[in-house]
Write an enzyme that holds these catalytic residues in place. Structure first.
Site: not given
Length: 409
Positions: A85, A88, A150
């Site tokens: 993640s 991102k 997230s």
């Protein structure tokens, strides 16, 4: 970051210690000599820096100085790893860049499409934001849901809004990554779930974090938000250091079974900022513990100095055949250096300038190089450029200088 003027005598290829005063009017504020340190401090400054507290269970890690981009310590920094993640952060960078370009806006209504909901929503194994399917939310709220919670669903919805599809958005991600200098990264999706060919490196991620802080501080500020509520669901930021260390204000966590537990952090203490990256650790707590240790080590043993300001005169070498007899030279952007605490006085500067310069000279033209060394090792260097243009002199001056140049040769 500690600010201090550095001075050196203007001589081609000269090499001398910092702190030598220049005559008034040379473009520098003279710095009085520092008071003699107490004996314990002097003894401490003479000791070597201990090794960085290397994370024992991670695949790759590093600690970088934000101001200079210098890697202070690391292992496997250019090895390919899955970003999970932390991807991102790249998604946030693209969104911020597209907003700055006027192509999208913070108050745009972003729809949580059925595709985004099915691929990244509550019914999946990954983290989600909780925005309702087929409903819209302002782009800024959707992005905070992606950053703080997230949310994979939010990342997909944002990608579809910006570029029409995840695949098209991934092309934007790779284009911006190239501009940032992320030479070994390749993105396939906006969220970081496992996908063939979706890879990066610890070094590239540190460059990304540095770019987001520098280029889009408003977007970076979302990363310090500790929790966010969508509908009836409140979720905390998974970066444990936001609660443990008040100097930490980002950046992003990540976890998949393939990537392990990952954490990119940034902290600011005084005027100094550091970035750490820990990839493939064994637990949520361990990645925080390892990152904290790296931050403490970096702040304890290193400091960053601003050596020269942009567009300040560092030398005024002679110019032949010009309308002016001298050209002012300096650095086009601030010259900074990161070094072990207590070693500032041991730095030396040298300028490499040509033996002769002949007009015309354009403003911004590279004239030479300034280098800074510590214990014989170059720790910083930058081009010396002309701060002003120097046009050709008149016919008789050029003729006279031809004669003088011949005589001096």
């Amino acid at each position: 970051m500690r600010l201090r003027s550095l001075s050196f005598i203007v001589l081609a290829s000269a090499s001398l210690a910092f702190g030598a005063g220049l005559a008034p009017g040379a473009g520098f504020a003279q710095t009085p000599p520092p008071a003699a340190p107490a004996a314990p401090a002097a003894l401490s400054d003479s000791l070597p820096i201990p090794d960085a507290p290397a994370p024992k269970t991670s695949k790759a890690w590093l600690v970088m100085d934000y101001a200079t981009g210098q890697i202070l310590a690391g292992e496997n920094v250019d090895a390919l790893v899955e970003p999970a993640s932390i991807t991102k952060v790249m998604t946030s960078y693209v969104i911020a860049a597209e907003i700055a370009a006027g192509k999208i806006h913070r108050n745009d209504p972003v729809r949580m499409t059925e595709h985004a909901w099915r691929e990244g929503g509550a019914g999946t194994d990954g983290s989600y934001s909780g925005f309702e399917v087929n409903q819209t939310a302002p782009l800024e709220q959707m992005e905070i849901g992606m950053v703080v919670q997230s949310g994979n669903d939010a990342a997909i919805a944002l990608a579809e809004h910006v570029a029409g599809s995840e695949a098209a958005f991934a092309q934007l991600m790779n284009a911006y990554a190239k501009k940032i200098g992320m030479t070994r990264s390749h993105f396939v999706n906006p969220h970081g779930l496992h996908a063939e060919g979706h890879v990066t490196t610890a070094h590239d991620l540190a460059l990304l974090g540095r770019a987001l802080i520098r280029d889009f501080p408003d977007a970076y500020a979302y990363n310090r938000i500790k929790e966010f509520t969508v509908g009836p669901i409140t979720q905390p930021n998974r970066n444990l250091l936001l609660w443990r260390d008040p100097s930490v204000d980002g950046i992003k966590t990540g976890h998949t079974s393939a990537a392990g537990y990952c954490l990119m952090t940034s902290a600011k203490r005084g005027d100094q900022r550091l970035i750490t990256v820990v990839m493939g650790d064994v637990s949520e707590n361990q990645r925080a513990v390892d990152s904290q240790a790296l931050l403490n080590w970096g702040f304890r043993f290193y400091e960053t100095h601003r050596l020269y300001e942009a567009n300040r005169v560092l030398a005024s070498p002679k110019v032949w055949k010009g309308a002016a007899d001298l050209v002012r030279v300096g650095v086009a952007s601030p010259l900074l250096v990161t070094a072990q605490r207590g070693k500032y006085s041991r730095m030396k500067a040298s300028m490499e300038l040509p033996r002769s310069l002949t007009a015309p000279i354009a403003k911004g033209q590279r004239i030479g190089t300034v280098k800074v060394t510590l214990d014989g090792k170059v720790v910083a260097q930058a081009p010396l450029v002309a701060l002003d243009a120097v046009e050709e002199g008149g016919f008789f001056k050029r003729l006279w200088h031809d004669l003088l140049m011949w005589w001096e040769s």
